[in-house]
Design an enzyme around this catalytic site. Structure first.
Site, PDB file in Angstrom:
ATOM      1  N   TYR A   1       0.840  -1.201   0.000  1.00  0.00           N
ATOM      2  CA  TYR A   1       0.000   0.000   0.000  1.00  0.00           C
ATOM      3  C   TYR A   1       0.871   1.244   0.000  1.00  0.00           C
ATOM      4  O   TYR A   1       1.959   1.260   0.587  1.00  0.00           O
ATOM      5  CB  TYR A   1      -0.871   0.050   1.255  1.00  0.00           C
ATOM      6  CG  TYR A   1      -2.043  -0.895   1.279  1.00  0.00           C
ATOM      7  CD1 TYR A   1      -3.281  -0.498   0.801  1.00  0.00           C
ATOM      8  CD2 TYR A   1      -1.920  -2.176   1.801  1.00  0.00           C
ATOM      9  CE1 TYR A   1      -4.377  -1.349   0.848  1.00  0.00           C
ATOM     10  CE2 TYR A   1      -3.006  -3.037   1.857  1.00  0.00           C
ATOM     11  CZ  TYR A   1      -4.236  -2.618   1.381  1.00  0.00           C
ATOM     12  OH  TYR A   1      -5.312  -3.454   1.434  1.00  0.00           O
TER      13      TYR A   1
ATOM     14  N   TYR B   1      -0.756  -9.872   0.649  1.00  0.00           N
ATOM     15  CA  TYR B   1       0.317  -9.352   1.500  1.00  0.00           C
ATOM     16  C   TYR B   1       0.232  -9.963   2.895  1.00  0.00           C
ATOM     17  O   TYR B   1      -0.846 -10.362   3.348  1.00  0.00           O
ATOM     18  CB  TYR B   1       0.289  -7.818   1.560  1.00  0.00           C
ATOM     19  CG  TYR B   1      -0.989  -7.230   2.108  1.00  0.00           C
ATOM     20  CD1 TYR B   1      -1.180  -7.060   3.485  1.00  0.00           C
ATOM     21  CD2 TYR B   1      -2.006  -6.838   1.252  1.00  0.00           C
ATOM     22  CE1 TYR B   1      -2.345  -6.516   3.982  1.00  0.00           C
ATOM     23  CE2 TYR B   1      -3.183  -6.291   1.743  1.00  0.00           C
ATOM     24  CZ  TYR B   1      -3.341  -6.136   3.109  1.00  0.00           C
ATOM     25  OH  TYR B   1      -4.505  -5.602   3.593  1.00  0.00           O
TER      26      TYR B   1
ATOM     27  N   ARG C   1      -3.216 -11.757   3.770  1.00  0.00           N
ATOM     28  CA  ARG C   1      -4.533 -11.313   3.286  1.00  0.00           C
ATOM     29  C   ARG C   1      -4.708 -11.724   1.833  1.00  0.00           C
ATOM     30  O   ARG C   1      -3.821 -11.505   1.005  1.00  0.00           O
ATOM     31  CB  ARG C   1      -4.674  -9.774   3.341  1.00  0.00           C
ATOM     32  CG  ARG C   1      -4.755  -9.113   4.682  1.00  0.00           C
ATOM     33  CD  ARG C   1      -5.917  -9.494   5.587  1.00  0.00           C
ATOM     34  NE  ARG C   1      -7.207  -9.862   5.010  1.00  0.00           N
ATOM     35  CZ  ARG C   1      -8.152  -9.027   4.578  1.00  0.00           C
ATOM     36  NH1 ARG C   1      -7.948  -7.733   4.615  1.00  0.00           N
ATOM     37  NH2 ARG C   1      -9.301  -9.458   4.113  1.00  0.00           N
TER      38      ARG C   1
ATOM     39  N   HIS D   1      -7.508  -8.103  -2.442  1.00  0.00           N
ATOM     40  CA  HIS D   1      -8.823  -7.478  -2.256  1.00  0.00           C
ATOM     41  C   HIS D   1      -8.766  -6.006  -2.614  1.00  0.00           C
ATOM     42  O   HIS D   1      -7.696  -5.393  -2.645  1.00  0.00           O
ATOM     43  CB  HIS D   1      -9.299  -7.639  -0.805  1.00  0.00           C
ATOM     44  CG  HIS D   1      -8.398  -7.005   0.204  1.00  0.00           C
ATOM     45  ND1 HIS D   1      -7.291  -7.652   0.729  1.00  0.00           N
ATOM     46  CD2 HIS D   1      -8.401  -5.782   0.770  1.00  0.00           C
ATOM     47  CE1 HIS D   1      -6.675  -6.841   1.577  1.00  0.00           C
ATOM     48  NE2 HIS D   1      -7.324  -5.696   1.616  1.00  0.00           N
TER      49      HIS D   1
ATOM     50  N   HIS E   1     -10.769  -2.455  -1.339  1.00  0.00           N
ATOM     51  CA  HIS E   1     -11.693  -1.860  -0.362  1.00  0.00           C
ATOM     52  C   HIS E   1     -12.703  -0.976  -1.087  1.00  0.00           C
ATOM     53  O   HIS E   1     -12.316  -0.188  -1.968  1.00  0.00           O
ATOM     54  CB  HIS E   1     -10.923  -0.987   0.635  1.00  0.00           C
ATOM     55  CG  HIS E   1      -9.959  -1.754   1.494  1.00  0.00           C
ATOM     56  ND1 HIS E   1     -10.283  -2.225   2.737  1.00  0.00           N
ATOM     57  CD2 HIS E   1      -8.676  -2.122   1.295  1.00  0.00           C
ATOM     58  CE1 HIS E   1      -9.241  -2.844   3.275  1.00  0.00           C
ATOM     59  NE2 HIS E   1      -8.245  -2.794   2.420  1.00  0.00           N
TER      60      HIS E   1
END
Lengths: 191, 237
Positions: free
Chosen positions: B107, B146, B156, B159, B161
């Site tokens: 991120y 990640y 995770r 995905h 959000h």
């Protein structure tokens, strides 16, 4: 002809560059921030400062707080009104951009939206570790009479009512802490 | 007018011990029912005037003109779908905000310490407004999986959000969209906190008709918000 609701999932720890980018210094325009003031709106300016505490009393540094409120005359922004200009009534603030892990909104004190309810601000809480956002409400400590007559406040367990009352710490400055658990657990609503 | 209640058979619980952060952050007292008033049936109003020119194209909106200008790395994808209510009524002119990791699973967020490279041409945040049929559409990069600290060797699943307001404060929703066939889904305590019968609503479908030849694979992901309790009478505005 019916579809099940899409399940909620947590906002996670990395929302800031998408939802509160300007506050955290990312190069994307924010749709809303923590200062709701509008040059064409007249009313009593207030600040609302607070922190979010977890079950061990630690301040949460990665929560996002949203507020939704009426303007000083008690009117909510409606779709299509004024071409979406003027007082939006909506604010967002993350708790991760300052050293205190707090939030701080600058806005106007809302007017009463009907004859029964005391002046209030709707508050939504998001954070990593919260799988569903939570709704609560902020009422004002200096609205004693109106608060006494408010049907929602009156319906609450008296011992928990105080969790929704923002304290006046100086003229125009309110303090509103949110406790996720414990003796002072904030009243959260199933809206 | 009011909105139907949150369907707690569709949403995860507030405390789900397998997802460790919920233990100290989820409230322990029952939620107090709140009869909806004007404060809950109205909500934030953001339309097309909120958007920048490339806000819905995440392969463009993070490009830098500096030392390494160009396209972000990774697999281009198209993610589209409709925002509906429980009665399948399209929700037109609704703001949809997204954020995600880059192709390497990193991120842009300053707090992300995962040792995977940032992509100077990918930011990972975007937004759009649904059209008259409730449809949104993003062009982006397939996000990477990640690691995270929830448990030993925790990862995770890939995905994106999503954040939506819908027509009122009561319809607010933040969720995550996952990808079909991801082997990490069965191991993910956040995905698995969702009741089994509703879990597949979080998984996008691969769609060859959304896929654009020579350009990008396409995924469909519909989002269903709470419906209204009463149907407005004929002619009512």
């Amino acid at each position: 002809m019916s579809r099940g609701q899409t399940p909620s999932q947590t906002i996670g720890p990395f929302f800031a560059y998408g939802l509160t980018p300007e506050q955290y210094g990312y190069p994307l325009r924010s749709i809303a921030g923590a200062d709701l003031r509008d040059p064409a709106t007249e009313g009593a300016e207030i600040t609302i400062t607070g922190r979010v505490f977890d079950g061990e009393g630690a301040a949460v540094p990665d929560a996002m707080i949203e507020i939704w409120q009426a303007d000083p005359q008690g009117r909510y922004r409606l779709p299509g009104s004024q071409g979406n200009r003027g007082f939006s009534g909506f604010g967002r603030c993350g708790t991760g951009s300052g050293p205190e892990s707090g939030f701080r909104f600058t806005t106007y004190k809302p007017g009463r939206v009907d004859d029964q309810q005391a002046p209030h601000i709707s508050v939504i809480v998001f954070m990593r570790g919260l799988l569903n956002h939570l709704y609560t409400r902020l009422y004002f400590a200096d609205e004693t009479e109106a608060n006494l007559r408010d049907p929602l406040l009156s319906s609450l367990d008296p011992g928990r009512r105080a969790t929704l009352i923002a304290e006046l710490s100086a003229p125009g400055e309110y303090r509103f802490d949110i406790h996720m658990q414990g003796d002072r657990e904030t009243v959260f609503f199933d809206v | 007018m009011s909105f139907r209640q949150r369907d707690w058979a569709s949403h995860p619980p507030l405390i789900h011990p397998d997802y460790k952060s919920t233990v100290l952050r989820g409230p322990t007292k029952p939620l107090v029912p709140l009869p909806q008033s004007l404060s809950e049936v109205t909500g934030p109003v953001y339309g097309a005037e909120s958007l920048g020119p490339d806000d819905a194209d995440l392969t463009r909106n993070g490009r830098q003109g500096g030392a390494s200008p160009g396209e972000p790395l990774g697999e281009r994808i198209i993610v589209t779908g409709r925002v509906l209510d429980e009665d399948e009524k399209p929700q037109a002119n609704m703001l949809v905000e997204v954020w995600q990791a880059n192709a390497a699973g990193r991120y842009v967020h300053k707090a992300d310490q995962h040792e995977a490279p940032l992509d100077p041409n990918f930011f990972g945040g975007g937004r759009c407004v649904t059209d008259g049929e409730g449809r949104y559409r993003f062009i982006t990069i397939m996000p990477g999986a990640y690691p995270w600290g929830n448990h030993d060797n925790a990862w995770r699943p890939a995905h994106i959000h999503f954040s939506l307001f819908g027509p009122g404060l009561a319809t607010r929703l933040i969720t995550q969209m996952y990808f079909p066939g991801d082997p990490l889904l069965d191991l993910d305590p956040i995905f698995n906190a969702t009741p089994l019968s509703a879990r597949n609503r979080l998984v996008a479908g691969f769609d060859i008709t959304t896929t654009e030849a020579g350009f990008a694979l396409g995924y469909q992901f519909d989002i269903v918000l709470r419906g209204r309790c009463e149907t407005p009478r004929e002619g009512a505005s």
